[in-house]
Write an enzyme that holds these catalytic residues in place. Structure first.
Site, mmCIF file in Angstrom:
data_model
loop_
_atom_site.group_PDB
_atom_site.id
_atom_site.type_symbol
_atom_site.label_atom_id
_atom_site.label_comp_id
_atom_site.label_asym_id
_atom_site.label_seq_id
_atom_site.Cartn_x
_atom_site.Cartn_y
_atom_site.Cartn_z
ATOM 1 N N LYS A 95 -29.537 30.042 -23.608
ATOM 2 C CA LYS A 95 -30.122 30.166 -24.941
ATOM 3 C C LYS A 95 -31.067 29.004 -25.252
ATOM 4 O O LYS A 95 -31.097 27.998 -24.530
ATOM 5 C CB LYS A 95 -28.988 30.247 -25.973
ATOM 6 C CG LYS A 95 -28.080 31.480 -25.825
ATOM 7 C CD LYS A 95 -27.021 31.494 -26.932
ATOM 8 C CE LYS A 95 -26.076 32.676 -26.815
ATOM 9 N NZ LYS A 95 -25.089 32.690 -27.929
ATOM 10 N N TYR B 86 -28.373 42.321 -29.474
ATOM 11 C CA TYR B 86 -27.244 42.004 -30.348
ATOM 12 C C TYR B 86 -26.875 43.175 -31.268
ATOM 13 O O TYR B 86 -26.311 42.962 -32.349
ATOM 14 C CB TYR B 86 -27.565 40.760 -31.170
ATOM 15 C CG TYR B 86 -27.391 39.454 -30.409
ATOM 16 C CD1 TYR B 86 -26.188 39.157 -29.751
ATOM 17 C CD2 TYR B 86 -28.407 38.505 -30.346
ATOM 18 C CE1 TYR B 86 -26.013 37.965 -29.055
ATOM 19 C CE2 TYR B 86 -28.239 37.303 -29.655
ATOM 20 C CZ TYR B 86 -27.040 37.043 -29.014
ATOM 21 O OH TYR B 86 -26.859 35.855 -28.340
ATOM 22 N N ASN C 35 -24.399 27.732 -29.039
ATOM 23 C CA ASN C 35 -23.352 27.707 -28.018
ATOM 24 C C ASN C 35 -23.867 27.964 -26.606
ATOM 25 O O ASN C 35 -23.119 28.394 -25.733
ATOM 26 C CB ASN C 35 -22.193 28.628 -28.412
ATOM 27 C CG ASN C 35 -22.586 30.090 -28.460
ATOM 28 O OD1 ASN C 35 -23.742 30.441 -28.208
ATOM 29 N ND2 ASN C 35 -21.635 30.943 -28.760
ATOM 30 N N HIS D 137 -25.103 33.054 -23.296
ATOM 31 C CA HIS D 137 -24.532 34.387 -23.538
ATOM 32 C C HIS D 137 -24.013 34.943 -22.224
ATOM 33 O O HIS D 137 -24.652 34.781 -21.183
ATOM 34 C CB HIS D 137 -25.600 35.347 -24.088
ATOM 35 C CG HIS D 137 -25.170 36.787 -24.039
ATOM 36 N ND1 HIS D 137 -24.428 37.366 -25.045
ATOM 37 C CD2 HIS D 137 -25.331 37.744 -23.083
ATOM 38 C CE1 HIS D 137 -24.160 38.629 -24.699
ATOM 39 N NE2 HIS D 137 -24.703 38.876 -23.524
ATOM 40 N N GLU E 126 -26.891 45.668 -21.236
ATOM 41 C CA GLU E 126 -27.681 44.451 -21.455
ATOM 42 C C GLU E 126 -28.630 44.173 -20.289
ATOM 43 O O GLU E 126 -29.774 43.743 -20.499
ATOM 44 C CB GLU E 126 -26.743 43.265 -21.674
ATOM 45 C CG GLU E 126 -25.949 43.387 -22.973
ATOM 46 C CD GLU E 126 -24.869 42.315 -23.122
ATOM 47 O OE1 GLU E 126 -24.695 41.496 -22.181
ATOM 48 O OE2 GLU E 126 -24.205 42.304 -24.165
HETATM 49 P P1 DAT Z 1 -19.859 35.639 -27.494
HETATM 50 O O1 DAT Z 1 -21.220 35.009 -27.398
HETATM 51 O O2 DAT Z 1 -18.783 34.666 -27.101
HETATM 52 O O3 DAT Z 1 -19.755 36.947 -26.786
HETATM 53 P P2 DAT Z 1 -19.919 37.179 -29.960
HETATM 54 O O4 DAT Z 1 -20.451 38.311 -29.148
HETATM 55 O O5 DAT Z 1 -18.727 37.431 -30.816
HETATM 56 O O6 DAT Z 1 -19.595 35.907 -29.060
HETATM 57 O O7 DAT Z 1 -21.080 36.643 -30.923
HETATM 58 C C1 DAT Z 1 -22.413 36.543 -30.461
HETATM 59 C C2 DAT Z 1 -22.979 35.220 -30.905
HETATM 60 O O8 DAT Z 1 -23.073 35.183 -32.323
HETATM 61 C C3 DAT Z 1 -22.104 34.021 -30.552
HETATM 62 O O9 DAT Z 1 -22.401 33.540 -29.240
HETATM 63 C C4 DAT Z 1 -22.454 33.025 -31.603
HETATM 64 C C5 DAT Z 1 -22.762 33.876 -32.807
HETATM 65 N N1 DAT Z 1 -21.623 34.018 -33.708
HETATM 66 C C6 DAT Z 1 -20.470 34.689 -33.474
HETATM 67 N N2 DAT Z 1 -19.644 34.619 -34.516
HETATM 68 C C7 DAT Z 1 -20.282 33.875 -35.452
HETATM 69 C C8 DAT Z 1 -19.953 33.418 -36.770
HETATM 70 N N3 DAT Z 1 -18.797 33.733 -37.334
HETATM 71 N N4 DAT Z 1 -20.873 32.663 -37.418
HETATM 72 C C9 DAT Z 1 -22.055 32.342 -36.845
HETATM 73 N N5 DAT Z 1 -22.417 32.732 -35.603
HETATM 74 C C10 DAT Z 1 -21.558 33.487 -34.929
HETATM 75 MG MG MG Z 2 -20.660 38.752 -27.164
#
Ligand code: DAT
Ligand code: MG
Length: 149
Positions: A9, A49, A112, A115, A126
């Site tokens: 990212k 997303y 973070n 991805h 994806e």
């Molecule tokens: P991951 O990236 O571990 O698969 P995810 O698919 O639940 O996590 O979410 C996608 C991204 O969105 C994640 O990398 C960071 C962001 N994100 C997730 N939950 C969030 C929250 N509660 N507040 C802000 N950003 C969030």
């Molecule tokens: Mg995810």
């Protein structure tokens, strides 16, 4: 042979962590079979997303992933989806274990670093968003030379 989509990212690219992150996956035994740097546009971000449409953080997530170039790659290996997710660590870097990418390099949920697809269904969807089948290294996929015997 399983495949998974990894995105390095904007925060990680800006911090010059690309090589260190790729090394984590290579050290684990995953093989890079496609890679490119690109600036994600709004449409691509919303497609990638799609599962998060309607969530309070969706707009910020799209704004962030489109803010500067990323590296997209396809990694292959046995159980590549699960292995990559383990190597990446928990979604919130504050909760991620030391030894994982997020646990070692991050502190902020919205930054973070990486991805990784969360299932084989997600990975196929994806991968098709970011790469055509011609862009996948078929030689490497067909020759499992990297597997230690
Ligand atoms: P991951 O990236 O571990 O698969 P995810 O698919 O639940 O996590 O979410 C996608 C991204 O969105 C994640 O990398 C960071 C962001 N994100 C997730 N939950 C969030 C929250 N509660 N507040 C802000 N950003 C969030
Ligand atoms: Mg995810």
């Amino acid at each position: 042979m399983e495949q998974t989509l990894i995105l390095i990212k904007p925060d990680a690219v800006q911090r010059s962590l690309t090589g260190k992150i790729i090394a984590r996956f290579e050290n684990r035994g995953l093989q890079m079979v496609a890679a490119k740097q690109l600036l994600v546009d709004q449409k691509l971000a919303e497609e990638h997303y799609a599962e998060h449409v309607g969530k309070p953080f969706f707009a910020g997530l799209v704004e962030y992933i489109t803010s500067s170039p990323i590296i997209a790659m396809v990694l292959a290996g046995n159980n590549a989806v699960k292995v990559a997710r383990q190597t990446i660590g928990a979604t919130d870097p504050k909760e991620a274990s030391p030894g994982t990418i997020r646990g070692d390099y991050g502190i902020d949920l919205g930054r973070n670093l990486v991805h990784g697809s969360d299932s084989t269904e997600s990975s196929q969807r994806e991968i098709n968003i970011f790469f055509s089948s011609e862009q996948i290294n078929e030689w490497t996929m067909a020759n499992e030379k990297w597997i230690v015997e």
